[in-house]
Design a protein around this motif. Structure first.
Motif, PDB file in Angstrom:
ATOM      1  N   VAL A   1       1.193  -0.971  -0.022  1.00 37.24           N
ATOM      2  CA  VAL A   1       0.086   0.209  -0.269  1.00 37.24           C
ATOM      3  C   VAL A   1       1.019   1.141   0.283  1.00 37.24           C
ATOM      4  O   VAL A   1       1.563   1.106   0.747  1.00 37.24           O
ATOM      5  CB  VAL A   1      -0.735  -0.067   0.855  1.00 37.24           C
ATOM      6  CG1 VAL A   1      -1.738   1.294   1.573  1.00 37.24           C
ATOM      7  CG2 VAL A   1      -2.166  -1.183   1.002  1.00 37.24           C
ATOM      8  N   SER A   2       0.320   2.382  -0.943  1.00 41.86           N
ATOM      9  CA  SER A   2       1.496   2.873  -0.984  1.00 41.86           C
ATOM     10  C   SER A   2       1.612   4.348   0.029  1.00 41.86           C
ATOM     11  O   SER A   2       0.389   4.720   1.069  1.00 41.86           O
ATOM     12  CB  SER A   2       1.009   3.663  -1.971  1.00 41.86           C
ATOM     13  OG  SER A   2       1.471   5.289  -2.444  1.00 41.86           O
ATOM     14  N   GLU A   3       2.475   4.800   0.468  1.00 42.87           N
ATOM     15  CA  GLU A   3       2.809   6.313   1.400  1.00 42.87           C
ATOM     16  C   GLU A   3       1.508   7.217   0.885  1.00 42.87           C
ATOM     17  O   GLU A   3       1.017   7.686   2.090  1.00 42.87           O
ATOM     18  CB  GLU A   3       4.347   7.291   1.296  1.00 42.87           C
ATOM     19  CG  GLU A   3       4.116   7.897  -0.630  1.00 42.87           C
ATOM     20  CD  GLU A   3       4.725   6.814  -1.589  1.00 42.87           C
ATOM     21  OE1 GLU A   3       5.517   7.035  -2.631  1.00 42.87           O
ATOM     22  OE2 GLU A   3       4.925   5.467  -1.290  1.00 42.87           O
ATOM     23  N   PHE A   4       1.043   7.360   0.295  1.00 42.42           N
ATOM     24  CA  PHE A   4      -0.305   7.927  -0.675  1.00 42.42           C
ATOM     25  C   PHE A   4      -1.465   8.170   0.471  1.00 42.42           C
ATOM     26  O   PHE A   4      -1.958   8.680   0.346  1.00 42.42           O
ATOM     27  CB  PHE A   4      -0.382   8.476  -1.964  1.00 42.42           C
ATOM     28  CG  PHE A   4       0.848   8.895  -2.947  1.00 42.42           C
ATOM     29  CD1 PHE A   4       0.756   9.987  -2.397  1.00 42.42           C
ATOM     30  CD2 PHE A   4       1.370   8.121  -3.039  1.00 42.42           C
ATOM     31  CE1 PHE A   4       1.905  10.997  -3.241  1.00 42.42           C
ATOM     32  CE2 PHE A   4       1.983   9.220  -3.710  1.00 42.42           C
ATOM     33  CZ  PHE A   4       2.214  10.637  -4.115  1.00 42.42           C
ATOM     34  N   ALA A   5      -1.460   6.426   0.858  1.00 44.11           N
ATOM     35  CA  ALA A   5      -2.515   6.262   1.749  1.00 44.11           C
ATOM     36  C   ALA A   5      -2.486   7.003   2.917  1.00 44.11           C
ATOM     37  O   ALA A   5      -3.306   7.234   3.833  1.00 44.11           O
ATOM     38  CB  ALA A   5      -2.353   4.409   2.347  1.00 44.11           C
ATOM     39  N   LEU A   6      -1.423   6.922   3.807  1.00 43.99           N
ATOM     40  CA  LEU A   6      -1.007   7.940   5.264  1.00 43.99           C
ATOM     41  C   LEU A   6      -1.342   9.855   4.242  1.00 43.99           C
ATOM     42  O   LEU A   6      -1.818  10.226   5.197  1.00 43.99           O
ATOM     43  CB  LEU A   6       0.491   7.684   5.190  1.00 43.99           C
ATOM     44  CG  LEU A   6       0.968   6.926   5.493  1.00 43.99           C
ATOM     45  CD1 LEU A   6       2.155   6.765   6.070  1.00 43.99           C
ATOM     46  CD2 LEU A   6       0.116   5.496   6.226  1.00 43.99           C
ATOM     47  N   VAL A   7      -0.867   9.873   3.043  1.00 42.89           N
ATOM     48  CA  VAL A   7      -0.998  11.587   2.584  1.00 42.89           C
ATOM     49  C   VAL A   7      -2.694  11.586   2.360  1.00 42.89           C
ATOM     50  O   VAL A   7      -2.938  12.564   3.126  1.00 42.89           O
ATOM     51  CB  VAL A   7      -0.271  11.369   1.764  1.00 42.89           C
ATOM     52  CG1 VAL A   7      -1.041  12.945   0.780  1.00 42.89           C
ATOM     53  CG2 VAL A   7       1.365  11.440   1.525  1.00 42.89           C
ATOM     54  N   ALA A   8      -3.193  10.818   1.489  1.00 48.05           N
ATOM     55  CA  ALA A   8      -5.119  10.562   1.630  1.00 48.05           C
ATOM     56  C   ALA A   8      -5.365  11.280   3.174  1.00 48.05           C
ATOM     57  O   ALA A   8      -6.572  12.173   2.844  1.00 48.05           O
ATOM     58  CB  ALA A   8      -5.187   9.897   0.771  1.00 48.05           C
TER      59      ALA A   8
ATOM     60  N   PHE B   1      -5.324   3.555  11.284  1.00 49.34           N
ATOM     61  CA  PHE B   1      -5.104   2.062  10.653  1.00 49.34           C
ATOM     62  C   PHE B   1      -4.453   1.990   9.552  1.00 49.34           C
ATOM     63  O   PHE B   1      -3.775   1.133   9.124  1.00 49.34           O
ATOM     64  CB  PHE B   1      -7.028   1.932  10.500  1.00 49.34           C
ATOM     65  CG  PHE B   1      -6.977   0.448   9.330  1.00 49.34           C
ATOM     66  CD1 PHE B   1      -7.445  -0.604   9.531  1.00 49.34           C
ATOM     67  CD2 PHE B   1      -7.376   1.400   8.414  1.00 49.34           C
ATOM     68  CE1 PHE B   1      -7.357  -1.493   8.604  1.00 49.34           C
ATOM     69  CE2 PHE B   1      -7.737   0.381   6.696  1.00 49.34           C
ATOM     70  CZ  PHE B   1      -7.686  -1.277   7.549  1.00 49.34           C
ATOM     71  N   LEU B   2      -4.668   3.029   8.463  1.00 53.21           N
ATOM     72  CA  LEU B   2      -4.118   3.155   7.477  1.00 53.21           C
ATOM     73  C   LEU B   2      -2.297   3.322   7.343  1.00 53.21           C
ATOM     74  O   LEU B   2      -1.838   2.687   6.591  1.00 53.21           O
ATOM     75  CB  LEU B   2      -4.132   4.804   6.182  1.00 53.21           C
ATOM     76  CG  LEU B   2      -5.920   5.005   5.855  1.00 53.21           C
ATOM     77  CD1 LEU B   2      -6.317   5.885   5.471  1.00 53.21           C
ATOM     78  CD2 LEU B   2      -6.088   3.523   4.826  1.00 53.21           C
ATOM     79  N   SER B   3      -2.176   3.606   8.367  1.00 53.67           N
ATOM     80  CA  SER B   3      -0.730   4.254   9.117  1.00 53.67           C
ATOM     81  C   SER B   3      -0.019   2.372   9.090  1.00 53.67           C
ATOM     82  O   SER B   3       1.379   2.384   8.320  1.00 53.67           O
ATOM     83  CB  SER B   3      -0.157   4.835  10.108  1.00 53.67           C
ATOM     84  OG  SER B   3      -0.776   5.870   9.509  1.00 53.67           O
TER      85      SER B   3
ATOM     86  N   LEU C   1       3.209  -2.209   7.301  1.00 53.96           N
ATOM     87  CA  LEU C   1       2.861  -3.942   7.377  1.00 53.96           C
ATOM     88  C   LEU C   1       3.746  -4.173   5.727  1.00 53.96           C
ATOM     89  O   LEU C   1       4.335  -5.089   5.451  1.00 53.96           O
ATOM     90  CB  LEU C   1       1.185  -4.156   8.088  1.00 53.96           C
ATOM     91  CG  LEU C   1       1.194  -4.261   9.321  1.00 53.96           C
ATOM     92  CD1 LEU C   1       0.283  -4.278   9.555  1.00 53.96           C
ATOM     93  CD2 LEU C   1       2.128  -4.956   9.910  1.00 53.96           C
ATOM     94  N   THR C   2       2.551  -3.462   5.205  1.00 51.86           N
ATOM     95  CA  THR C   2       2.846  -4.017   3.468  1.00 51.86           C
ATOM     96  C   THR C   2       4.121  -3.395   3.158  1.00 51.86           C
ATOM     97  O   THR C   2       4.715  -4.176   2.404  1.00 51.86           O
ATOM     98  CB  THR C   2       1.396  -3.183   2.443  1.00 51.86           C
ATOM     99  OG1 THR C   2       1.128  -1.990   2.825  1.00 51.86           O
ATOM    100  CG2 THR C   2       0.507  -3.949   3.106  1.00 51.86           C
ATOM    101  N   MET C   3       4.197  -2.241   3.536  1.00 53.90           N
ATOM    102  CA  MET C   3       5.656  -1.818   3.019  1.00 53.90           C
ATOM    103  C   MET C   3       6.929  -2.828   3.682  1.00 53.90           C
ATOM    104  O   MET C   3       7.833  -3.029   3.030  1.00 53.90           O
ATOM    105  CB  MET C   3       5.986   0.068   3.561  1.00 53.90           C
ATOM    106  CG  MET C   3       5.201   0.640   2.312  1.00 53.90           C
ATOM    107  SD  MET C   3       5.766   2.220   3.581  1.00 53.90           S
ATOM    108  CE  MET C   3       4.935   3.470   1.585  1.00 53.90           C
ATOM    109  N   SER C   4       7.182  -2.895   4.739  1.00 51.53           N
ATOM    110  CA  SER C   4       8.189  -4.203   5.745  1.00 51.53           C
ATOM    111  C   SER C   4       7.973  -5.205   4.588  1.00 51.53           C
ATOM    112  O   SER C   4       9.566  -5.764   4.463  1.00 51.53           O
ATOM    113  CB  SER C   4       7.472  -4.286   7.052  1.00 51.53           C
ATOM    114  OG  SER C   4       7.661  -3.389   7.556  1.00 51.53           O
ATOM    115  N   VAL C   5       6.709  -5.848   4.272  1.00 50.40           N
ATOM    116  CA  VAL C   5       7.078  -7.265   3.757  1.00 50.40           C
ATOM    117  C   VAL C   5       7.142  -6.891   2.273  1.00 50.40           C
ATOM    118  O   VAL C   5       8.457  -8.181   1.974  1.00 50.40           O
ATOM    119  CB  VAL C   5       5.397  -7.154   3.907  1.00 50.40           C
ATOM    120  CG1 VAL C   5       4.766  -9.194   2.847  1.00 50.40           C
ATOM    121  CG2 VAL C   5       5.001  -7.822   5.079  1.00 50.40           C
TER     122      VAL C   5
END
Length: 574
Positions: free
Chosen positions: A335-342, A359-361, A366-370
């Motif tokens: 999931v993109s960093e833009f989830a945090l931005v949005a 939740f988005l953070s 989690l998804t970035m780390s994997v």
């Protein structure tokens, strides 16, 4: 004065802590974005409560988001993605729709309210440009076919997400009609600004930057000023300053100086990005962050394989080989960093509450780390899973897409009297000869002569990558600076033949120790002699090797290498 001192202290604490955690993240193979988020959580109300969101962090966070999109815009060279544009569009649009529906459905099943589920679906359909580009660059895979496809899809996603951010930034609409009017207004204004930007890109910017490109300070300041001009204009129009920064970057990306530009603005951009992601962490307290931790874990468990399967099916549908399909799909599962931005914009505009941002953070982290480890070991995973995946392998050959991917070519660093005579000889032996230089007059002369040129300073990583240095068969450096030539020798491939220059015998000895195949002492060197050396290398490699060995022994005895040309002439003429 006390307030200003407190702000300065907070800023210093943020920078020192982020640097320390960033080093740990780098050593453990994690994205630095994750480290910046953790910095904000650690310093903010969630853990230590040392730093609170303030005017300086808020302002720099806004600029951080704008400059993140500005940097992304500078990567959007239309020429670079034109060859994959057709398949990329066919992949990108269905992919976003399918992942949106998956995210929306997952959020609804997990018990989120309709508006919250809608936002979650909208933000999880993007993959992380920061993570994917960083990992592909580290693996020297950006210019591979899977890398080109991924970068193209990411750029399409970036355009869509900027529009989404602009819509969110206008606030909560009163209804469908209000939303439609908002979209039409945004698109109309963007179209008008787009025409002006296109005209500036074609007529104004090339001439302006051509005049100042040789002045590094003026070059940097003009680029940053261009970004702030668009930020100001879009702010006055009531549009997203992020969209303005993005368009400013896109306009500069079309210039021949864009590679050098990205390297020069990256440090400033990275500082702003650091502050932005730290500020996101500062806004979360422990209660908000862990309200939906179980839901975040479940969503990550669902979305990682779902994203992979969606990309895999679409790339397979477009007729790419099994390997290209797998490698292109496995890189896009986060999931993109833009989830945090949005999420941050949605909270600020009152669409959702702070727990949704938490939740988005967690979901992004989690998804970035994997995905970092999945991309790192993608070839190993492909080998292990190939027997299972082979049932989807289609008959026929790999779909062919024409794109610029230098391999087994010649690279020349610097354009001067020496290399001017050498280039025609290299062109006889190599289909591609790429010259790296940062003088505008040289660039124009080389392009007029039909050579491929990369504008920029060789010390910059993006310049070396653009020239395909690691895949070159032959490299000639006309620089006598030891540091430049050491960096060159440290990066070239094992089979690359490297000719460099040195001013002193001691430097020559050191460069031979670093792996140079031939070091020419520039005080005794002329353009004609250098051409003769190259002809000897290509036409009689055994004789050339004997001459080179003699030069190495001479340099170790600190004797001037003055008879090298005569020896070479005699050997080749026998």
């Amino acid at each position: 004065m006390v307030a200003e001192l407190a702000l300065s202290t907070d800023f210093a604490i943020i920078l020192v802590t982020a640097a320390f955690i960033g080093i740990i993240a780098h050593r453990t193979g994690q994205p630095t974005i994750v480290g910046y988020l953790f910095t904000g959580l650690l310093l903010g109300p969630a853990v230590l409560e040392i730093v609170e969101p303030s005017e300086i962090t808020t302002t720099m966070a806004e600029l951080g988001l704008a400059f993140l999109l500005f940097l992304l815009g500078t990567k959007l060279r239309i020429e670079d993605i034109r060859h994959v544009l057709g398949p990329v569009i066919k992949i990108s649009l269905p992919q976003m729709v399918l992942v949106f529906l998956t995210g929306l459905g997952t959020a609804m099943v997990l018990g989120f309210r309709p508006l919250e589920a809608l936002l979650i679906g909208l933000v999880v359909m993007y993959s992380s440009t920061a993570v994917v580009i960083k990992m592909l660059t580290d693996k020297d895979a950006v210019t591979s076919l899977p890398g080109k496809i991924d970068v193209g899809v990411l750029l399409v996603q970036d355009v869509v997400v900027v529009i989404l951010l602009t819509v969110l930034g206008t606030g909560r609409p009163d209804g469908a009609a209000d939303l439609g009017i908002t979209l039409l207004t945004i698109l109309g204004l963007l179209t008008g600004v787009g025409f002006v930007t296109a005209a500036a890109t074609r007529y104004l910017l090339p001439e302006m930057f051509r005049r100042i490109a040789d002045n590094k300070d003026a070059f940097f300041l003009a680029a940053v000023a261009w970004a702030f001009l668009f930020i100001l204009v879009f702010d006055q129009l009531g549009l997203s300053i992020e969209m303005g920064a993005f368009l400013a970057g896109v306009s500069l990306a079309q210039l021949p100086y864009s590679t050098e530009l990205r390297d020069r603005i990256s440090p400033l951009t990275n500082l702003f990005i650091l502050i932005f992601f730290v500020s996101v962490g500062l806004q979360l307290d422990a209660g908000d962050l862990f309200v939906y931790w179980q839901e975040a874990a479940i969503a990550a468990f669902v979305l990682i394989p779902a994203k992979f399967l969606v990309f895999f099916a679409l790339l397979n549908w477009q007729g790419f080989s099994l390997e290209t399909t797998f490698l292109g799909s496995v890189a896009m599962v986060q999931v993109s960093e833009f989830a945090l931005v949005a999420g941050t914009v949605a909270v600020a505009e009152g669409f959702v509450g702070e727990p949704i941002l938490g939740f988005l953070s967690l979901l992004a982290v989690l998804t970035m780390s994997v995905s970092v480890y999945v991309i790192k070991y993608n070839y190993h995973l492909y080998e292990q899973l190939h027997p299972f995946l082979s049932r989807w392998e289609t008959a026929g050959s790999e779909r062919v897409i024409e794109h610029r991917h230098y391999r087994d070519h010649a690279v020349v660093i610097g354009y001067d009297e020496l290399t001017r005579n050498v280039l025609p000889r290299l062109a006889e032996f190599y289909d591609d000869v790429v010259v790296i230089d940062r003088k505008v007059a040289h660039i124009e002369a080389l392009e007029a002569a039909g050579y491929d040129v990369v504008y920029g300073d060789f010390r910059h990583a993006e310049v070396r990558t653009a020239a395909g240095l690691r895949r070159a068969d032959f490299v000639l450096s006309s620089s006598a600076e030891p540091d430049v030539n050491k960096a060159l020798l440290a990066e070239v491939g094992e089979r690359t033949t490297v000719f460099v220059e040195a001013e002193w015998a001691a430097d020559a000895r050191e460069l031979y120790g670093y792996g140079a195949h031939y070091v020419a002492l520039s005080p005794q060197l002329t353009a004609e002699r250098l051409t003769e050396y190259l002809e000897g290398y290509f036409e009689d490699s055994e004789t050339f090797s004997r001459v080179a060995e003699t030069d190495v022994r001479s340099s170790r005895r600190s004797e001037p290498v003055s008879r090298q040309a005569e020896d070479l002439d005699g050997g080749v003429g026998e």
